[in-house]
Design a protein around this motif. Structure first.
Motif, PDB file in Angstrom:
ATOM      1  N   THR A  92       0.172  -7.829  -4.691  1.00 22.35           N
ATOM      2  CA  THR A  92       1.004  -6.857  -5.403  1.00 22.35           C
ATOM      3  C   THR A  92       2.255  -7.554  -5.953  1.00 22.35           C
ATOM      4  N   LYS A 101      -4.127   3.177  -0.645  1.00 24.38           N
ATOM      5  CA  LYS A 101      -4.404   2.450  -1.884  1.00 24.38           C
ATOM      6  C   LYS A 101      -3.386   1.337  -2.102  1.00 24.38           C
ATOM      7  N   ARG A 102      -3.891   0.209  -2.537  1.00 22.96           N
ATOM      8  CA  ARG A 102      -3.020  -0.940  -2.804  1.00 22.96           C
ATOM      9  C   ARG A 102      -2.511  -0.898  -4.238  1.00 22.96           C
ATOM     10  N   TYR A 103      -1.239  -1.194  -4.389  1.00 24.06           N
ATOM     11  CA  TYR A 103      -0.655  -1.333  -5.718  1.00 24.06           C
ATOM     12  C   TYR A 103      -0.956  -2.723  -6.263  1.00 24.06           C
ATOM     13  N   ASP A 104      -1.326  -2.809  -7.529  1.00 20.73           N
ATOM     14  CA  ASP A 104      -1.381  -4.114  -8.196  1.00 20.73           C
ATOM     15  C   ASP A 104       0.022  -4.526  -8.624  1.00 20.73           C
ATOM     16  N   GLU A 105       0.800  -3.517  -9.014  1.00 16.74           N
ATOM     17  CA  GLU A 105       2.185  -3.755  -9.441  1.00 16.74           C
ATOM     18  C   GLU A 105       3.001  -2.514  -9.116  1.00 16.74           C
ATOM     19  N   VAL A 106       4.220  -2.711  -8.651  1.00 17.96           N
ATOM     20  CA  VAL A 106       5.095  -1.592  -8.322  1.00 17.96           C
ATOM     21  C   VAL A 106       6.537  -2.034  -8.551  1.00 17.96           C
ATOM     22  N   LEU A 155       8.525   1.929   0.869  1.00 16.45           N
ATOM     23  CA  LEU A 155       7.236   1.267   1.054  1.00 16.45           C
ATOM     24  C   LEU A 155       7.303   0.056   1.975  1.00 16.45           C
ATOM     25  N   GLU A 171      10.704   1.947  -7.125  1.00 23.65           N
ATOM     26  CA  GLU A 171       9.717   2.800  -6.454  1.00 23.65           C
ATOM     27  C   GLU A 171       9.564   2.406  -4.992  1.00 23.65           C
ATOM     28  N   TYR A 215       0.835  -1.196   0.000  1.00 21.39           N
ATOM     29  CA  TYR A 215       0.000   0.000   0.000  1.00 21.39           C
ATOM     30  C   TYR A 215       0.874   1.253   0.000  1.00 21.39           C
ATOM     31  N   ASP A 216       0.250   2.371  -0.406  1.00 15.54           N
ATOM     32  CA  ASP A 216       0.986   3.637  -0.403  1.00 15.54           C
ATOM     33  C   ASP A 216       1.039   4.283   0.973  1.00 15.54           C
TER      34      ASP A 216
END
Length: 231
Positions: free
Chosen positions: A227, A172-177, A187, A181, A161-162
């Motif tokens: 993620t 908000k959750r990332y699906d891909e990062v 993170l 980053e 999450y951010d």
């Protein structure tokens, strides 16, 4: 996939008790890993020690000694979990970076590959064997050494999450990062040492919830809810 490295948090294996083991949870993990192993997927496992020891919260213990206790906690976890795995029909071996008498065998890449070739599930216990390095660093290091295709991070949370979703309901959750980053924004998928090691050696990590039904099998077989940390 041919070979994966699965990271289990000690806290997740403790279930609602938050300490020790919840056998139903461990058995659930064992049955999923057995399904993967029966399909010919080679599985290595690293387990954290947080269900027994959180030594960094105490200022009254030398950091080196606290980390050594944590290493021993991971060995206890691996011995217990490996026995549950055996009870459902798998063969297992535990490798450590230092001698533990007859409890474990000393880690080497050749030894790990021999066990993988036999279809054994291989537990990598004891972290890196050195203080000041977490099991996060240990799992990335072992994944690189044994040429795993991906690290699966089974956590109590369902992704990256951010912000902290426990404190911020709008996180908000990332699906891909990207791992870059993750490092830039701190993170905390894994600690910074492990993140840089993963980046420099192009080791992807997939983060998902251990508590979702059949999540380990689903992650490997394509129904992924979490993620993907890319390189």
């Amino acid at each position: 996939m041919r070979r994966i490295l699965l990271k289990l948090s000690g806290e997740a294996l403790a279930g609602e008790k938050k300490t020790g083991f919840d056998e139903a949870t461990v058995r659930m993990v064992a049955l999923q890993v057995k399904e993967l192993a029966d399909d010919g997927i080679q599985v290595g496992i690293v387990i954290g020690g947080g269900n027994f020891w959180r030594g960094r919260t105490s200022e009254n213990i030398d950091r080196t000694k606290a980390d050594q206790i944590g290493m021993l906690a991971t060995i206890m976890n691996c011995i217990y979990v490996s026995e549950i795995f055996r009870s459902v029909g798998m063969t297992t071996n535990i490798l450590t970076p230092f001698e533990c008498g007859s409890f474990t065998k000393l880690f080497s890449k050749d030894r790990a590959n021999k066990y993988f070739a036999k279809g054994d599930v291989v537990f990598f216990a004891g972290g890196t064997g050195h203080p000041y390095f977490s099991t996060d660093t240990g799992v990335v290091l072992r994944a690189i050494e044994v040429d795993a295709e991906v690290i699966l991070l089974a956590k109590a949370i369902d992704g990256v999450y951010d912000d902290d979703p426990a404190k911020n309901p709008n996180a908000k959750r990332y699906d891909e990062v990207s791992i870059q980053e993750v490092i830039a924004k701190n993170l905390q998928v894994v600690d910074m040492t492990a993140s840089i090691l993963a980046r420099d050696n192009k080791m992807p990590m997939w983060v998902f919830s251990l508590n979702e039904e059949n999540s380990i099998v689903n992650t490997v077989k394509g129904t992924f809810n979490g993620t993907k940390v890319t390189v």
